[in-house]
Motif scaffolding. Structure first.
Motif, PDB file in Angstrom:
ATOM      1  N   CYS A 196       1.022  37.503  38.016  1.00 49.08           N
ATOM      2  CA  CYS A 196       1.361  37.866  39.314  1.00 49.08           C
ATOM      3  C   CYS A 196       1.018  36.498  39.843  1.00 49.08           C
ATOM      4  N   ARG A 197       2.449  35.946  40.180  1.00 47.41           N
ATOM      5  CA  ARG A 197       2.334  34.817  41.191  1.00 47.41           C
ATOM      6  C   ARG A 197       1.423  34.792  42.405  1.00 47.41           C
ATOM      7  N   CYS A 198       1.466  35.871  42.929  1.00 41.44           N
ATOM      8  CA  CYS A 198       0.936  36.150  44.336  1.00 41.44           C
ATOM      9  C   CYS A 198      -0.759  36.254  44.198  1.00 41.44           C
TER      10      CYS A 198
ATOM     11  N   GLN B 258       1.958  42.209  47.109  1.00 40.91           N
ATOM     12  CA  GLN B 258       2.275  41.280  48.041  1.00 40.91           C
ATOM     13  C   GLN B 258       3.899  41.067  48.006  1.00 40.91           C
ATOM     14  N   CYS B 259       4.352  39.979  47.234  1.00 45.64           N
ATOM     15  CA  CYS B 259       5.997  40.004  47.307  1.00 45.64           C
ATOM     16  C   CYS B 259       6.481  41.166  46.572  1.00 45.64           C
ATOM     17  N   GLY B 260       5.751  41.582  45.564  1.00 49.02           N
ATOM     18  CA  GLY B 260       6.412  42.960  45.050  1.00 49.02           C
ATOM     19  C   GLY B 260       7.135  42.497  43.726  1.00 49.02           C
ATOM     20  N   TYR B 261       7.562  41.564  43.372  1.00 50.85           N
ATOM     21  CA  TYR B 261       8.263  41.078  42.302  1.00 50.85           C
ATOM     22  C   TYR B 261       7.635  41.551  40.769  1.00 50.85           C
ATOM     23  N   CYS B 262       6.261  41.509  40.772  1.00 53.30           N
ATOM     24  CA  CYS B 262       5.710  41.696  39.237  1.00 53.30           C
ATOM     25  C   CYS B 262       5.332  43.150  39.478  1.00 53.30           C
ATOM     26  N   GLN B 263       5.614  43.930  40.468  1.00 55.04           N
ATOM     27  CA  GLN B 263       4.653  44.892  40.691  1.00 55.04           C
ATOM     28  C   GLN B 263       4.977  46.139  40.119  1.00 55.04           C
TER      29      GLN B 263
ATOM     30  N   THR C 254      -2.544  39.003  43.065  1.00 53.24           N
ATOM     31  CA  THR C 254      -3.045  40.220  43.400  1.00 53.24           C
ATOM     32  C   THR C 254      -3.970  40.973  42.367  1.00 53.24           C
TER      33      THR C 254
HETATM   34  S1  FES Z   1       3.196  40.541  44.233  1.00 58.62           S
HETATM   35 FE1  FES Z   1       4.145  38.662  44.069  1.00 58.62          FE
HETATM   36  S2  FES Z   1       4.422  37.972  41.791  1.00 58.62           S
HETATM   37 FE2  FES Z   1       2.909  39.697  42.098  1.00 58.62          FE
END
Ligand code: FES
Ligand code: FES
Length: 156
Positions: free
Chosen positions: A133-135, A97-102, A137
């Motif tokens: 993962c804040r999003c 999703q946002c990618g930050y944790c990925q 996923t």
């Molecule tokens: S994809 Fe956004 S924090 Fe995991």
């Protein structure tokens, strides 16, 4: 002090204080910014790399603790068999999703698959529970790990 470290198969000499976290050596000294800073306290998993194949939180791993161990980061994990399967499954399942944790998620999942080609749900929970993962996923992450494990079973 100078430290000789091996990152993604390449030797590097870095001149930093011994208590410098590996995360900052990777990002600020070597310019490898795929590994992310989240919490700095081993609570989120965003900074996960492999050290001798084990998923490791680089934010609390000091440079003087690494010695000659092999470090692998998100920039090169796709060159490993497990990493390639995980990355393909991530794309197929559109996990991000946002990618930050990925990058951290992929590093933990790759280490799991390399050591355990057919993980159970419980194995997945154990390996991935430290990656936040804040999003949200998580469902797609679990599906992707199962896809990658199935491709292992098919010899692919
Ligand atoms: S994809 Fe956004 S924090 Fe995991
Ligand atoms: S930044 Fe290392 S675990 Fe959060």
């Amino acid at each position: 002090m100078a430290y000789a470290i091996k990152v993604n198969g390449a030797a590097h000499n870095v001149d930093v204080d011994g208590d410098t976290p590996l995360l900052w050596v990777l990002r600020d000294v070597l310019g490898m910014t795929g590994t992310k800073f989240g919490c700095g306290m081993a609570l989120c998993g965003a900074c996960t790399v492999h050290i001798d194949g084990a998923a490791t939180r680089s934010c609390i791993t000091t440079i003087d603790s690494i010695g000659g161990s092999a470090i692998t980061t998100i920039e090169a994990v796709g060159a490993t068999a497990a990493g390639a399967k995980i990355q393909k499954a991530w794309l197929d399942r559109e996990v991000v999703q946002c990618g930050y944790c990925q990058s951290g998620q992929i590093m933990s999942a790759s280490a799991l698959l390399a050591s355990n080609p057919h993980p159970t749900d419980s194995d997945i929970d154990d390996a991935m529970s430290g990656n936040i993962c804040r999003c949200g996923t998580y469902v797609r992450i679990r599906e992707a790990i199962k896809d990658a494990a199935q491709s292992s079973g098919q010899g692919g």
